[in-house]
Design an enzyme around this catalytic site. Structure first.
Site, PDB file in Angstrom:
ATOM      1  N   GLU A  21      12.319  -4.132  11.279  1.00 16.49           N
ATOM      2  CA  GLU A  21      11.732  -3.058  10.476  1.00 16.49           C
ATOM      3  C   GLU A  21      10.516  -2.474  11.207  1.00 16.49           C
ATOM      4  O   GLU A  21       9.575  -3.196  11.514  1.00 16.49           O
ATOM      5  CB  GLU A  21      11.305  -3.611   9.118  1.00 16.49           C
TER       6      GLU A  21
ATOM      7  N   TRP B  95       0.803  -1.226   0.000  1.00 13.86           N
ATOM      8  CA  TRP B  95       0.000   0.000   0.000  1.00 13.86           C
ATOM      9  C   TRP B  95       0.830   1.267   0.000  1.00 13.86           C
ATOM     10  O   TRP B  95       0.304   2.355  -0.171  1.00 13.86           O
ATOM     11  CB  TRP B  95      -0.885   0.018   1.267  1.00 13.86           C
ATOM     12  N   ASN B  96       2.137   1.151   0.235  1.00 14.59           N
ATOM     13  CA  ASN B  96       2.873   2.401   0.498  1.00 14.59           C
ATOM     14  C   ASN B  96       3.128   3.249  -0.745  1.00 14.59           C
ATOM     15  O   ASN B  96       3.080   4.465  -0.668  1.00 14.59           O
ATOM     16  CB  ASN B  96       4.147   2.144   1.299  1.00 14.59           C
TER      17      ASN B  96
ATOM     18  N   GLU C  19      10.480  -8.417  -3.487  1.00 20.36           N
ATOM     19  CA  GLU C  19      11.045  -7.161  -2.978  1.00 20.36           C
ATOM     20  C   GLU C  19      10.511  -6.989  -1.569  1.00 20.36           C
ATOM     21  O   GLU C  19       9.320  -6.747  -1.379  1.00 20.36           O
ATOM     22  CB  GLU C  19      10.600  -5.991  -3.868  1.00 20.36           C
ATOM     23  N   LEU C  20      11.397  -7.093  -0.580  1.00 19.11           N
ATOM     24  CA  LEU C  20      10.912  -7.236   0.799  1.00 19.11           C
ATOM     25  C   LEU C  20      11.361  -6.070   1.692  1.00 19.11           C
ATOM     26  O   LEU C  20      11.589  -4.987   1.213  1.00 19.11           O
ATOM     27  CB  LEU C  20      11.350  -8.605   1.331  1.00 19.11           C
TER      28      LEU C  20
ATOM     29  N   LYS D 200      -3.040  -8.518  -7.453  1.00 18.76           N
ATOM     30  CA  LYS D 200      -3.777  -8.464  -6.184  1.00 18.76           C
ATOM     31  C   LYS D 200      -3.171  -7.285  -5.427  1.00 18.76           C
ATOM     32  O   LYS D 200      -2.115  -7.390  -4.829  1.00 18.76           O
ATOM     33  CB  LYS D 200      -3.594  -9.781  -5.412  1.00 18.76           C
TER      34      LYS D 200
ATOM     35  N   CYS E 165      10.187   0.903   2.133  1.00 23.68           N
ATOM     36  CA  CYS E 165      11.099  -0.222   2.363  1.00 23.68           C
ATOM     37  C   CYS E 165      12.531   0.265   2.499  1.00 23.68           C
ATOM     38  O   CYS E 165      13.331  -0.339   3.179  1.00 23.68           O
ATOM     39  CB  CYS E 165      10.982  -1.213   1.218  1.00 23.68           C
TER      40      CYS E 165
ATOM     41  N   GLY F 242       6.396  -6.699  -0.542  1.00 28.20           N
ATOM     42  CA  GLY F 242       5.723  -6.624   0.755  1.00 28.20           C
ATOM     43  C   GLY F 242       6.679  -7.045   1.852  1.00 28.20           C
ATOM     44  O   GLY F 242       7.905  -6.946   1.704  1.00 28.20           O
TER      45      GLY F 242
HETATM   46  P1  NAD Z   1       2.368  -7.400   3.498  1.00 26.82           P
HETATM   47  O1  NAD Z   1       3.357  -8.485   3.292  1.00 26.82           O
HETATM   48  O2  NAD Z   1       1.517  -7.446   4.689  1.00 26.82           O
HETATM   49  O3  NAD Z   1       1.375  -7.306   2.256  1.00 26.82           O
HETATM   50  C1  NAD Z   1       1.834  -7.127   0.927  1.00 26.82           C
HETATM   51  C2  NAD Z   1       0.810  -7.706  -0.017  1.00 26.82           C
HETATM   52  O4  NAD Z   1       0.765  -9.114   0.187  1.00 26.82           O
HETATM   53  C3  NAD Z   1      -0.612  -7.196   0.191  1.00 26.82           C
HETATM   54  O5  NAD Z   1      -1.258  -7.090  -1.060  1.00 26.82           O
HETATM   55  C4  NAD Z   1      -1.233  -8.312   1.031  1.00 26.82           C
HETATM   56  O6  NAD Z   1      -2.630  -8.367   0.890  1.00 26.82           O
HETATM   57  C5  NAD Z   1      -0.567  -9.522   0.433  1.00 26.82           C
HETATM   58  N1  NAD Z   1      -0.507 -10.705   1.314  1.00 26.82           N
HETATM   59  C6  NAD Z   1      -0.475 -10.751   2.672  1.00 26.82           C
HETATM   60  N2  NAD Z   1      -0.446 -12.034   3.098  1.00 26.82           N
HETATM   61  C7  NAD Z   1      -0.455 -12.818   1.995  1.00 26.82           C
HETATM   62  C8  NAD Z   1      -0.418 -14.225   1.775  1.00 26.82           C
HETATM   63  N3  NAD Z   1      -0.392 -15.090   2.793  1.00 26.82           N
HETATM   64  N4  NAD Z   1      -0.415 -14.682   0.512  1.00 26.82           N
HETATM   65  C9  NAD Z   1      -0.441 -13.828  -0.528  1.00 26.82           C
HETATM   66  N5  NAD Z   1      -0.483 -12.484  -0.396  1.00 26.82           N
HETATM   67  C10 NAD Z   1      -0.481 -11.979   0.855  1.00 26.82           C
HETATM   68  O7  NAD Z   1       3.179  -6.039   3.432  1.00 26.82           O
HETATM   69  P2  NAD Z   1       2.597  -4.556   3.562  1.00 26.82           P
HETATM   70  O8  NAD Z   1       2.366  -4.252   4.999  1.00 26.82           O
HETATM   71  O9  NAD Z   1       1.479  -4.345   2.604  1.00 26.82           O
HETATM   72  O10 NAD Z   1       3.821  -3.711   3.020  1.00 26.82           O
HETATM   73  C11 NAD Z   1       4.862  -3.303   3.846  1.00 26.82           C
HETATM   74  C12 NAD Z   1       6.085  -4.162   3.606  1.00 26.82           C
HETATM   75  O11 NAD Z   1       6.450  -4.086   2.218  1.00 26.82           O
HETATM   76  C13 NAD Z   1       7.283  -3.679   4.361  1.00 26.82           C
HETATM   77  O12 NAD Z   1       7.952  -4.775   4.938  1.00 26.82           O
HETATM   78  C14 NAD Z   1       8.143  -3.035   3.299  1.00 26.82           C
HETATM   79  O13 NAD Z   1       9.506  -2.983   3.595  1.00 26.82           O
HETATM   80  C15 NAD Z   1       7.841  -3.857   2.112  1.00 26.82           C
HETATM   81  N6  NAD Z   1       8.136  -3.119   0.876  1.00 26.82           N
HETATM   82  C16 NAD Z   1       9.204  -3.510   0.126  1.00 26.82           C
HETATM   83  C17 NAD Z   1       9.536  -2.797  -1.007  1.00 26.82           C
HETATM   84  C18 NAD Z   1      10.736  -3.188  -1.844  1.00 26.82           C
HETATM   85  O14 NAD Z   1      10.814  -2.770  -2.989  1.00 26.82           O
HETATM   86  N7  NAD Z   1      11.665  -3.965  -1.311  1.00 26.82           N
HETATM   87  C19 NAD Z   1       8.775  -1.703  -1.394  1.00 26.82           C
HETATM   88  C20 NAD Z   1       7.698  -1.342  -0.598  1.00 26.82           C
HETATM   89  C21 NAD Z   1       7.372  -2.073   0.533  1.00 26.82           C
END
Ligand code: NAD
Length: 494
Positions: free
Chosen positions: A385, A152-153, A251-252, A176, A285, A229
């Site tokens: 984080e 979402w960010n 990308e985490l 998704k 991130c 995520g």
């Molecule tokens: P999240 O992992 O909670 O969710 C990310 C996405 O995954 C959402 O669409 C969510 O609905 C989905 N999701 C959640 N559980 C799932 C599952 N079991 N199976 C499939 N999909 C699932 O992360 P968030 O809170 O939305 O985002 C924040 C995180 O993203 C932070 O850790 C941040 O560092 C990371 N991030 C990384 C980058 C990068 O480029 N490395 C960029 C932005 C954000």
């Protein structure tokens, strides 16, 4: 009555099969913005079927790579036309500053134009064979249906980083989006139809990660999953992908060091520290959440950062003067607040902030820019984080000590270095264990520059020519140009 969204499947708005919806909440005002279909396995099944049919249909399969590029350019133009509406919608959804989202939307067409240009430049090569009668060449092919799961960010930027190369390479996609930010992704999927993408090439199923997201990852017709995520979710997805031998790009998370040497322009470095951790409320991130300052400049840096952090204007992200909006949703606020409390329990001192701002006439999920001192690498606030406006500032003495401290983390996404010594800049670029190194800048990004998270920060590459390869497979073709009889069939031939 609140606006109700639909999935986007096969080039049409499709109601969710469960009939259930959940609200998307404005984190500034806590008002409901719109209702999101709660996607499930059935919705995912329809979307993947549409994407699979589109992948096999002549209208996409037989389209030349240059024509695919043309469609991406059209989409870039349409996004540019709708940039203000898209930026405003993202800002309402996630609480990030409107001017930050405007900046992202202004550069978003460049992502589409860049991959439009690459679409017809992905090619194989002719391989010299040991046998002169053999013509051996490689060709790059699309994979099929690619699943894109995004956070979402920075919803559109992070989604476009996946779908632009995937589409340029000839795949079809099912997206998704985060349950917190569905609207702009659906808007862009509709724009993709206007741009000329055949029905079913771009599909969106909204909903929760554990439901729609998990169903997408588990779908047997998925050829690849591309995920941005959290590290915890990424690890689960990687395990599922591995079990089915499909590729994944991940990308985490990060816990990036932002390092200020004694030879830095400290005033400038302080602004770089502010940019690294308070821009976007630290909800990125690449947040520079671990600040290391050389002992000789530690006091000055701390003073400058603290002073600026205290004066950051908190408020409505739509207002031009605001510098920090709310956190994106209630759990984010709880997480940030409880990490700061934990830090204090661990022995940290709160130099600035450390709580919710007072005197705001907005009910949203606001949290003060926070500076923690008396911290070290053994503490969870320094290791984990937080994803919020919380900087941990630590002193160091020697370069070797700094390198050991900076690299002592499970993450390896990015690092910032502030120095006026050219040799040191290059030396640090080599020694720091992170996929992106910024020297005398922070948060610079371009679709042209490949980025990779090291260690627990990810797998695979996004952006740049390299990311096209993430969405293709390489085939090796062997043609015997000798028309004579097959020699000894029991001997391997070259
Ligand atoms: P999240 O992992 O909670 O969710 C990310 C996405 O995954 C959402 O669409 C969510 O609905 C989905 N999701 C959640 N559980 C799932 C599952 N079991 N199976 C499939 N999909 C699932 O992360 P968030 O809170 O939305 O985002 C924040 C995180 O993203 C932070 O850790 C941040 O560092 C990371 N991030 C990384 C980058 C990068 O480029 N490395 C960029 C932005 C954000």
């Amino acid at each position: 009555m609140t606006e109700r969204l639909h999935h986007w499947i096969g080039g049409a708005r499709v109601a969710g099969s469960s009939g259930e919806h959940f609200p998307s909440i404005n984190p500034t005002t806590l008002e409901d913005l719109y209702e999101v279909p709660r996607g499930n396995e059935e919705d995912v099944r329809k979307a993947v079927a549409a994407a699979k049919a589109a992948f096999e249909h002549d209208s996409w399969r037989r389209l030349s790579a240059s024509r695919r590029g043309r469609l991406l350019r059209n989409l870039g133009d349409l996004i540019a036309e709708h940039a203000e509406e898209l930026a405003r919608s993202e800002s309402l959804d996630n609480g990030k500053l409107l001017r930050e989202m405007r900046g992202q939307l202004a550069t978003l067409p460049e992502y589409l134009y860049y991959y439009a240009g690459l679409a017809d430049k992905v090619q194989g090569s002719q391989i010299p064979a040991t046998n002169v009668d053999i013509l051996n060449y490689t060709q790059r092919e699309p994979l099929g249906v690619v699943g894109a799961i995004t956070p979402w960010n920075s919803p559109l930027t992070l989604t476009t980083s996946k779908i632009a190369p995937a589409l340029a390479a000839g795949n079809t996609v099912v997206i998704k989006p985060s349950e917190h930010t569905s609207r702009t992704i659906l808007m862009v999927a509709e724009l993709a139809s206007q741009a000329g993408f055949p029905d079913g090439v771009v599909n969106v199923v909204t909903g929760y990660g554990a439901e729609a997201g998990a169903a997408l990852v588990a779908h047997p017709d998925l050829a690849k999953i591309s995920f941005t995520g959290s590290t915890a979710t990424g690890s689960r997805i990687a395990a599922q992908a591995a079990a089915r031998f499909i590729g994944c790009t991940l990308e985490l998370g990060g816990k990036s060091p932002n390092i200020v040497f004694d030879d830095a322009d400290v005033a400038n470095a302080a602004m770089g520290v502010i940019a690294g951790i308070y821009a976007a409320g630290g909800q990125t991130c690449i947040a520079g959440s671990r600040v290391f300052a050389h002992k000789a400049v530690y006091d000055e840096l701390l003073e400058r950062v603290s002073e600026r952090a205290r004066s950051i204007r908190i408020g409505d992200p739509l207002a031009a003067e605001t510098e920090l909006g709310p956190l994106a949703f209630a759990d984010q606020l709880d997480k940030v607040a409880s990490y700061v409390d934990l830090g204090v329990t661990e022995g940290a001192s709160v130099r600035v902030g450390g709580g919710r701002p007072e005197g705001l006439d907005l009910p949203g999920y606001f949290y003060q820019p926070t500076v923690l001192t008396d911290v070290d690498n053994s503490m969870r606030v320094v290791r984990e984080e937080i994803f919020g406006p919380v900087a941990a500032i630590m002193p160091f003495e020697t370069e070797d000590e700094l390198v050991a401290l900076a690299n002592d983390t499970e993450y390896g996404l990015a690092a910032g270095v502030w120095t006026q010594n050219l040799a040191r800049a290059h030396r640090m670029a080599r020694r720091l264990d992170a996929g992106t190194i910024w020297v005398n800048t922070y948060r610079a990004m371009s679709p042209m520059s490949p980025r990779q998270g090291f260690k627990s920060s990810g797998v695979g590459i996004e952006h740049g020519l390299e990311s096209m390869h993430e969405y293709t497979r390489l085939k090796s073709v062997w043609i015997n140009t000798d028309e004579g009889p097959v020699a000894d069939p029991f001997v391997m031939r070259g």
